[in-house]
Design an enzyme around this catalytic site. Structure first.
Site, PDB file in Angstrom:
ATOM      1  N   HIS A 206      59.335  82.165 -37.184  1.00  0.00           N
ATOM      2  CA  HIS A 206      58.194  82.721 -36.448  1.00  0.00           C
ATOM      3  C   HIS A 206      56.971  81.811 -36.456  1.00  0.00           C
ATOM      4  O   HIS A 206      55.983  82.112 -35.824  1.00  0.00           O
ATOM      5  CB  HIS A 206      57.806  84.089 -37.008  1.00  0.00           C
ATOM      6  CG  HIS A 206      57.126  83.988 -38.348  1.00  0.00           C
ATOM      7  ND1 HIS A 206      57.811  83.730 -39.509  1.00  0.00           N
ATOM      8  CD2 HIS A 206      55.837  84.074 -38.698  1.00  0.00           C
ATOM      9  CE1 HIS A 206      56.964  83.685 -40.512  1.00  0.00           C
ATOM     10  NE2 HIS A 206      55.755  83.883 -40.064  1.00  0.00           N
TER      11      HIS A 206
HETATM   12  C1  UD1 Z   1      51.306  86.543 -39.166  1.00  0.00           C
HETATM   13  C2  UD1 Z   1      50.658  85.603 -40.173  1.00  0.00           C
HETATM   14  C3  UD1 Z   1      51.723  84.740 -40.835  1.00  0.00           C
HETATM   15  C4  UD1 Z   1      52.854  85.573 -41.386  1.00  0.00           C
HETATM   16  C5  UD1 Z   1      53.401  86.458 -40.274  1.00  0.00           C
HETATM   17  C6  UD1 Z   1      54.517  87.348 -40.727  1.00  0.00           C
HETATM   18  C7  UD1 Z   1      48.401  84.802 -39.687  1.00  0.00           C
HETATM   19  C8  UD1 Z   1      47.604  83.634 -39.255  1.00  0.00           C
HETATM   20  N1  UD1 Z   1      49.725  84.708 -39.553  1.00  0.00           N
HETATM   21  O1  UD1 Z   1      51.860  85.726 -38.138  1.00  0.00           O
HETATM   22  O2  UD1 Z   1      51.127  84.013 -41.888  1.00  0.00           O
HETATM   23  O3  UD1 Z   1      53.852  84.725 -41.885  1.00  0.00           O
HETATM   24  O4  UD1 Z   1      52.320  87.278 -39.793  1.00  0.00           O
HETATM   25  O5  UD1 Z   1      55.044  88.048 -39.653  1.00  0.00           O
HETATM   26  O6  UD1 Z   1      47.845  85.778 -40.144  1.00  0.00           O
HETATM   27  N2  UD1 Z   1      53.149  91.042 -32.465  1.00  0.00           N
HETATM   28  C9  UD1 Z   1      53.773  92.179 -32.033  1.00  0.00           C
HETATM   29  N3  UD1 Z   1      53.789  93.256 -32.861  1.00  0.00           N
HETATM   30  C10 UD1 Z   1      53.193  93.261 -34.076  1.00  0.00           C
HETATM   31  C11 UD1 Z   1      52.549  92.090 -34.495  1.00  0.00           C
HETATM   32  C12 UD1 Z   1      52.540  91.007 -33.695  1.00  0.00           C
HETATM   33  O7  UD1 Z   1      54.316  92.227 -30.933  1.00  0.00           O
HETATM   34  O8  UD1 Z   1      53.245  94.293 -34.770  1.00  0.00           O
HETATM   35  C13 UD1 Z   1      53.165  89.855 -31.608  1.00  0.00           C
HETATM   36  C14 UD1 Z   1      51.962  89.742 -30.717  1.00  0.00           C
HETATM   37  O9  UD1 Z   1      52.354  89.195 -29.518  1.00  0.00           O
HETATM   38  C15 UD1 Z   1      51.091  88.773 -31.466  1.00  0.00           C
HETATM   39  C16 UD1 Z   1      52.105  87.866 -32.107  1.00  0.00           C
HETATM   40  O10 UD1 Z   1      53.211  88.694 -32.413  1.00  0.00           O
HETATM   41  O11 UD1 Z   1      50.189  88.104 -30.631  1.00  0.00           O
HETATM   42  C17 UD1 Z   1      51.625  87.186 -33.351  1.00  0.00           C
HETATM   43  O12 UD1 Z   1      51.125  88.127 -34.298  1.00  0.00           O
HETATM   44  P1  UD1 Z   1      50.020  87.659 -35.381  1.00  0.00           P
HETATM   45  O13 UD1 Z   1      49.703  88.769 -36.287  1.00  0.00           O
HETATM   46  O14 UD1 Z   1      48.870  87.017 -34.665  1.00  0.00           O
HETATM   47  O15 UD1 Z   1      50.737  86.490 -36.150  1.00  0.00           O
HETATM   48  P2  UD1 Z   1      52.209  86.344 -36.723  1.00  0.00           P
HETATM   49  O16 UD1 Z   1      52.894  85.279 -35.952  1.00  0.00           O
HETATM   50  O17 UD1 Z   1      52.906  87.654 -36.879  1.00  0.00           O
END
Ligand code: UD1
Length: 380
Positions: A206
């Site tokens: 991811h």
């Molecule tokens: C975040 C953390 C990362 C961790 C990861 C575990 C930061 C900078 N990154 O990354 O360190 O390893 O979580 O998963 O804090 N999304 C959904 N549903 C959700 C959450 C996210 O669809 O419940 C999608 C959205 O499109 C979002 C993208 O995933 O924009 C990224 O989510 P985000 O929380 O920004 O970062 P992660 O890649 O999950």
């Protein structure tokens, strides 16, 4: 009663906070509140973890959701400031390195509420990784630095942190793993997926540095496809990764490999059932590097570095980078029985949460209702 606020936001936070919450509740000397920022909000990324880990629902939900780094961090800050001003606690406990961790450390320290950082001191020395910035800044602000391993202590000392603020408590995520392993392994996940123990690989990806990069991601998927010709590869797909597969039109590449099995993100227990009985793990997750070391299962880390070097120096982890040929060669080495052996690092023993509770009670000068049997962790 003095109060500790735990701030959680993203998937890897939940398994770290659950055992601390349980230990403090059992010891009864401190009141607790759980604040969920809402960084992760899908039920498979959040709710299922509360159920699986037996954690009470959050007392406060900030509902911040997704956004750019600045947007997400800022939204947590604005909402958390209101919540902490309304009912100020004596200590704010944050875990890990996600944006919610950094935001909470900034807000609490500016409100003059002491911050404890659990999993302090880890460093990849790679500032292109957003989590590294979150780690460095959170550690600068934290009053208490609770570390999982000696390398973390050394990093903090080198950065000038006073010894008296560093407590090596061990790896609290392993508390969750050890307490849930038997229950997880009793689940019918393997039967449902028609897998037998030690005859499949598990993969998670991811990190933006892998999945957002059109020049990197297809190569990794091709390597996984090649591995899947040797044994089934189960790949629970993070929402970000799912989006990138669609954006870069990688579905045809995936569908040419029927044994590369993409599934929805899994809950904590189901995923532990799967990983704990796998032959090998291929990942870019920090937590999974540690879990595979604790389980004694070989892990290939698809990154150029790790902030968890003890999983390499002592554990089963090998940092292989993103070169498809190297990923495949190292996977084959494991399948031939020549994979890396490892041991479980000191203090990854299922008791880190008790040690954390002792540090909090001492810091806040309260006595536990249930006295600890061994002397608590001393500052370094
Ligand atoms: C975040 C953390 C990362 C961790 C990861 C575990 C930061 C900078 N990154 O990354 O360190 O390893 O979580 O998963 O804090 N999304 C959904 N549903 C959700 C959450 C996210 O669809 O419940 C999608 C959205 O499109 C979002 C993208 O995933 O924009 C990224 O989510 P985000 O929380 O920004 O970062 P992660 O890649 O999950």
């Amino acid at each position: 009663m003095k109060t500790v606020v735990h701030v959680v936001g993203a998937r890897p936070n939940f398994m770290k906070v659950a055992p601390i919450h349980r230990a403090l509740a059992r010891r009864g000397a401190l009141a607790q509140r759980l604040i969920h920022t809402g960084q992760h909000y899908d039920s498979q990324m959040s709710d299922v973890f509360f159920q699986d880990l037996g954690m009470p629902p959050p007392d406060v939900h900030l509902g911040v959701g997704s956004g750019s780094h600045a947007e997400q961090t800022a939204r947590v800050m604005v909402e958390l400031e209101k919540a902490l001003e309304k009912e100020p606690p004596e200590l704010v406990s944050v875990v890990g390195d996600v944006n919610s961790t950094l935001a909470a450390a900034l807000v609490a320290s500016k409100l003059l509420i002491p911050v404890s950082h659990v999993e302090a001191g880890l460093r990849s020395f790679d500032r292109t990784m957003p989590e590294e910035i979150n780690r460095v800044v959170t550690d600068r602000l934290a009053e208490l630095l609770l570390t999982p391993s000696p390398d973390a202590d050394d990093n903090l000392l080198r950065e000038g942190v006073e010894k008296s603020r560093i407590f090596r408590v061990g790896n609290v995520m392993i508390d969750s793993l050890l307490s849930a392993r038997a229950k997880a392994q009793a689940l019918p996940v393997l039967g449902r997926m028609r897998l037998s123990p030690r005859s499949y690989a598990v993969c998670t990806l991811h990190r933006p540095s892998n999945v957002d990069q059109p020049e990197v991601f297809p190569g990794i998927l091709r390597a996984l496809g090649a591995v899947s010709q040797r044994l089934p590869v189960v790949f629970p797909v993070h929402p970000r990764t799912r989006r990138m597969i669609a954006k870069h039109r990688l579905e045809p590449l995936l569908s040419s490999h029927p044994s590369l099995r993409l599934v929805e993100p899994m809950g904590y227990l189901e995923f532990l059932c799967l990983t704990s009985q796998s032959k090998l793990v291929i990942t870019d997750s920090g937590g999974l590097q540690e879990e595979s070391t604790a389980l004694g299962i070989p892990c290939l880390t698809v990154r150029e570095n790790t902030e968890r070097p003890i999983t390499v120096s002592e554990g089963t982890n090998l940092v292989v980078g993103t070169d498809p040929a190297r990923i495949l060669a190292e996977a084959e080495r494991i399948l031939e029985g020549r994979g890396k052996q490892g041991r479980v690092p000191e203090l990854w023993d299922g008791r880190a949460s008790e040690r954390i509770a002792e540090v909090y009670e001492r810091f806040l000068a309260v006595a536990p209702a249930t006295a600890a049997k061994e002397p608590g962790p001393q500052p370094r």
